[in-house]
Structure formats: C-alpha cells, structure tokens
Design a protein around this motif. Structure first.
Motif, PDB file in Angstrom:
ATOM      1  N   UNK A 192       0.843  -1.189   0.000  1.00  0.00           N
ATOM      2  CA  UNK A 192       0.000   0.000   0.000  1.00  0.00           C
ATOM      3  C   UNK A 192       0.879   1.241   0.000  1.00  0.00           C
ATOM      4  N   UNK A 193       1.846   1.290  -0.918  1.00  0.00           N
ATOM      5  CA  UNK A 193       2.732   2.430  -0.891  1.00  0.00           C
ATOM      6  C   UNK A 193       3.570   2.585  -2.133  1.00  0.00           C
ATOM      7  N   UNK A 194       4.480   3.562  -2.050  1.00  0.00           N
ATOM      8  CA  UNK A 194       5.447   3.836  -3.104  1.00  0.00           C
ATOM      9  C   UNK A 194       6.707   4.342  -2.429  1.00  0.00           C
ATOM     10  N   UNK A 195       7.840   4.148  -3.085  1.00  0.00           N
ATOM     11  CA  UNK A 195       9.126   4.531  -2.517  1.00  0.00           C
ATOM     12  C   UNK A 195       9.959   5.264  -3.556  1.00  0.00           C
ATOM     13  N   UNK A 196      10.766   6.200  -3.087  1.00  0.00           N
ATOM     14  CA  UNK A 196      11.866   6.727  -3.881  1.00  0.00           C
ATOM     15  C   UNK A 196      13.137   6.093  -3.340  1.00  0.00           C
ATOM     16  N   UNK A 197      13.893   5.423  -4.237  1.00  0.00           N
ATOM     17  CA  UNK A 197      15.117   4.758  -3.811  1.00  0.00           C
ATOM     18  C   UNK A 197      16.289   5.242  -4.656  1.00  0.00           C
ATOM     19  N   UNK A 198      17.502   5.041  -4.132  1.00  0.00           N
ATOM     20  CA  UNK A 198      18.688   5.279  -4.937  1.00  0.00           C
ATOM     21  C   UNK A 198      19.177   3.960  -5.520  1.00  0.00           C
ATOM     22  N   UNK A 199      20.296   4.006  -6.204  1.00  0.00           N
ATOM     23  CA  UNK A 199      20.771   2.799  -6.879  1.00  0.00           C
ATOM     24  C   UNK A 199      21.385   1.767  -5.929  1.00  0.00           C
ATOM     25  N   UNK A 200      21.503   2.126  -4.645  1.00  0.00           N
ATOM     26  CA  UNK A 200      21.891   1.135  -3.641  1.00  0.00           C
ATOM     27  C   UNK A 200      20.678   0.473  -2.999  1.00  0.00           C
ATOM     28  N   UNK A 201      19.493   0.925  -3.405  1.00  0.00           N
ATOM     29  CA  UNK A 201      18.265   0.403  -2.812  1.00  0.00           C
ATOM     30  C   UNK A 201      17.871   1.100  -1.530  1.00  0.00           C
ATOM     31  N   UNK A 202      18.617   2.171  -1.167  1.00  0.00           N
ATOM     32  CA  UNK A 202      18.283   2.929   0.039  1.00  0.00           C
ATOM     33  C   UNK A 202      17.007   3.730  -0.188  1.00  0.00           C
ATOM     34  N   UNK A 203      16.165   3.756   0.812  1.00  0.00           N
ATOM     35  CA  UNK A 203      14.900   4.474   0.721  1.00  0.00           C
ATOM     36  C   UNK A 203      15.121   5.954   1.004  1.00  0.00           C
ATOM     37  N   UNK A 204      14.798   6.793   0.021  1.00  0.00           N
ATOM     38  CA  UNK A 204      14.949   8.244   0.155  1.00  0.00           C
ATOM     39  C   UNK A 204      13.668   8.869   0.700  1.00  0.00           C
ATOM     40  N   UNK A 205      12.537   8.326   0.268  1.00  0.00           N
ATOM     41  CA  UNK A 205      11.232   8.811   0.734  1.00  0.00           C
ATOM     42  C   UNK A 205      10.229   7.696   0.506  1.00  0.00           C
ATOM     43  N   UNK A 206       9.176   7.681   1.323  1.00  0.00           N
ATOM     44  CA  UNK A 206       8.205   6.606   1.210  1.00  0.00           C
ATOM     45  C   UNK A 206       6.797   7.118   1.501  1.00  0.00           C
ATOM     46  N   UNK A 207       5.813   6.527   0.841  1.00  0.00           N
ATOM     47  CA  UNK A 207       4.401   6.804   1.083  1.00  0.00           C
ATOM     48  C   UNK A 207       3.707   5.528   1.541  1.00  0.00           C
ATOM     49  N   UNK A 208       2.808   5.662   2.503  1.00  0.00           N
ATOM     50  CA  UNK A 208       1.923   4.575   2.909  1.00  0.00           C
ATOM     51  C   UNK A 208       0.493   5.032   2.668  1.00  0.00           C
ATOM     52  N   UNK A 209      -0.192   4.362   1.741  1.00  0.00           N
ATOM     53  CA  UNK A 209      -1.557   4.730   1.406  1.00  0.00           C
ATOM     54  C   UNK A 209      -2.536   4.077   2.377  1.00  0.00           C
TER      55      UNK A 209
END
Length: 415
Positions: free
Chosen positions: A54-71
């Motif tokens: 139930x969400x979306x993520x902004x990640x970098x190329x290391x897979x680190x989460x930069x920002x996240x949404x929980x719907x």
C-alpha cells in the motif's frame, strides 16, 4: 491473446533487426551524470510504485529508501508524483462492482506533507475506474473506466459471444467539483462483420478507425479490451491508451466535445470519437503491417515525441521494451501499412512479466524498466547493456526517474 502470436516469425525478424539498437533521436549521454565505471545514470533516483503493498518509494541505486508513502488502501494501480510534491494515486474501492486485475474506483491527491488534498470515487453498480490516471494542466484528472454491457445489449451491437462484456470508457473529471467535463465510450465506435441484422455491421478492414467488437470475443470474463494505461498529449490534444487484449495503442482526439466524441464527426481530425490512429497489432483491424506488440502496458510519451511501451510477451515468456517514432497529425488508411517506425528496442531472456510493467528514459539516455510480476527494476544503456538490476520488491506497477536535483524532492523535505 493468440491472434498476435501468429506473426511470431515476423516479430523475430523485427527483433533481430532492432534489439538494443541505437538511434539518433536518443539523447546523448552526459558523462557528468553517469557513473563512468558502471554507466548508471547517477543523476536520478527511482520512484517505485509497489503493486503488492500500500505504498510507493523513492530509492537510490543502492536500494536505500529516500522517501516513502503509505496509502490508506490497497493501490490500484498508478501513483504519480506531481511537481509540487503531491502524489496522485489510484486506490481500490472496498465496494468495487468490477474487480478485474487493476481495478480501482478511488483517486486521492496526497499533499507533500502527507495530508489528503481531495478524494473522489468513480465506482457504481455498472462502472469502475481502473489502472491509471493522468493529471491535466487545468487540474482535471482523466482515467479509464470499465462499463458493464449485458449480453443481450452486446448481442444487439453484433457481439458474437454469449457473455456480458466490459468495454472501455474514458472520463475527464474536475476532482474538486466532481463534475464530469468530458467522456468517451468505446461502444459508440464499434464495427462488426458477424451479423448483418445487428448494429455496427460493416467490413472491419474498410473501417480502420472503428473497433472490432469481436476481435477478442472469446474472452471468458468479458474484459474484452482491458485498457491499462493512459497518457494525454496536451500540446496536440490527443489521448494515447494501451489496450492489452488487442495488443494495441489507440489514439483518440481529445479536442472534441462530449457530444462529438459520441459520433464520427467533429474535433481537430473531424473523426469525432473514432480512433485517429492505432498501432502495434494491425491484425486487430484486419490490416497489413508487422505485429510488434503482444500484450502491452504504459504508453510513455517522451519529450522527443517518441513513445516507449512495454510489450509483455513478444515470445513465450519474454518481454520487451519498444520505442516508436510518432508523427502526428495521424491518418489511418485501409489496406495500407499504418505502423510507425520502430527506432529502439530492448529484450533479454531474463526479462519477463506476464502483466504490469513499463519503461522510462533517464536524463543520460538510459532506460529504466519495471519488470512488474518479478518485482525487478532494470537500467539498460541505449546500446542494450544491462547496467543495473534491483530485485527488492515482489510486484511492481511502474517505475519513474526522479532527478536528484528536482525541486519536487525539496518540496518533500528531502535534502
């Protein structure tokens, strides 16, 4: 959908010619934005739309989460980031009347601070919004809708099957007032050569701007078309939609009034709501030309005017990304090859998603691919080299490239 597969040999020839080819329309790489060792576009983060959760993520190329949404509900399917840091998301209605894969029924605009700006529903006993939504410059939203057509009514329209069907409509809505400001219905633009005593009778081959209601009449669940992506070109005032079960992209004139969109006259093309163009599978209207698509997702219109699409099944259990050179204004000529030029493509024996999927171009000319069912993000160069793969998700709808210096990140509070 077996009809497209009968041209597999022609498709193999096309793929042999174009797989991982380069083209002058592709922007040249900027070495300052590229990791010189790997070729990865380091100027972008990746927005991942997670189909499983139930969400979306902004990640970098290391897979680190930069920002996240929980719907606050399950996604169904798209979530797109707007310039001000707000997000437009499709969610599954708890009481949806039509629940084929990709159903939704609810749209939310979530502010950058995660409060809800507005929520609207398009779901009733015979209609359900689904899959995708596009946000227009005037603040309206435009989205596909399934419409139930009882078998008795479908038969009168010349349908050859014996089940209820769910042809497509497109709705444009002002989400603040919830006013429907424009609409289009596939049922106004049908052709059939099955029954001369019924409506819409004619020769499919002679009417390329019409939709053959019987092309996929054997679809047991009645989801004969399955529109799963929508993109509007506001400059030319035309709409592109991916039609999975016809393996086509349809192009519709958005300059019409709603009244004109129900006819075959009016608008910039003077075709009303008839198709102004279509491509990918000329078999769908008994035409000539190479079949290049077998099942399809995401009509991604690039800044160059070209279009990327994700073809789910070019061979058995193998997907591909195609780039077409588009040249509006369009015309369809019966009995002539109307297919656009295929200028770039990528495939790989390990790339396969039976559904979902999409592709976007990064600033340095690389292509990000969502291998939807497998949950893997790919980054490939314009020469077809696989630069990066990230398998951190179960199922993906799409991925989007977000420049690391984009103001949208500042609006989200990302340093």
């Amino acid at each position: 959908m077996n009809s497209a597969r009968v041209t597999a040999l022609a498709l193999v020839a096309v793929m042999a010619l174009f797989t991982a080819c380069n083209d002058d329309d592709i922007e040249s790489s900027d070495s300052s934005d590229t990791d010189t060792t790997t070729g990865i576009d380091t100027s972008t983060y990746v927005l991942v739309v997670d189909q499983t959760g139930q969400g979306a993520d902004i990640i970098n190329h290391d897979g680190d989460e930069i920002f996240s949404w929980d719907f606050d509900a399950a996604i169904g399917n798209d979530a797109s980031l707007l310039d001000d840091g707000s997000m437009l998301v499709c969610l599954k209605a708890s009481d949806a009347a039509i629940t084929f894969g990709g159903y939704g029924g609810v749209f939310q605009k979530i502010n950058a601070d995660q409060t809800i700006d507005w929520e609207v529903s398009y779901n009733n006993t015979t209609q359900t919004a689904h899959h995708d939504v596009d946000y227009l410059a005037n603040g309206n939203i435009i989205f596909p809708v399934w419409e139930q057509l009882l078998v008795s009514d479908a038969t009168e329209m010349g349908f050859s099957g014996s089940q209820d069907i769910y042809p497509e409509a497109i709705i444009e809505m002002n989400p603040v007032t919830q006013e429907i400001v424009w609409e289009w219905h596939a049922t106004d633009h049908l052709i059939q050569d099955h029954d001369s005593t019924k409506l819409n009778y004619g020769t499919v081959q002679d009417n390329p701007n019409k939709i053959d209601i019987n092309y996929n009449s054997a679809q047991a669940n009645g989801d004969i078309m399955h529109m799963n992506g929508i993109t509007i070109d506001e400059t030319n005032n035309i709409i592109y939609v991916t039609i999975n079960n016809y393996s086509e992209i349809w192009v519709i004139d958005h300059s019409t009034t709603t009244a004109q969109a129900a006819t075959s006259t009016g608008g910039n093309y003077n075709l009303g709501g008839d198709l102004v163009y279509r491509f990918g599978n000329p078999l769908a209207y008994d035409n000539v030309g190479d079949v290049t698509i077998n099942d399809v997702h995401y009509p991604n219109l690039l800044d160059t005017g070209n279009m990327l699409v994700f073809s789910n099944n070019i061979y058995d259990n193998q997907s591909a990304v195609f780039e077409y050179q588009l040249n509006p204004p369009y015309q369809l000529v019966a009995g002539e090859d109307n297919e656009p030029e295929l200028v770039w493509s990528f495939t790989d024996s390990e790339l396969y998603s039976s559904g979902l999927g999409g592709a976007v171009r990064t600033p340095n000319g690389n292509t990000l691919i969502a291998e939807g069912r497998d949950g893997t993000v790919w980054e490939v160069s314009d020469s077809g080299e696989v630069l990066w793969k990230y398998a951190g998700y179960n199922t993906l709808w799409r991925v989007y490239a977000i420049p690391v210096d984009d103001e949208v990140l500042s609006n989200l509070g990302v340093d």
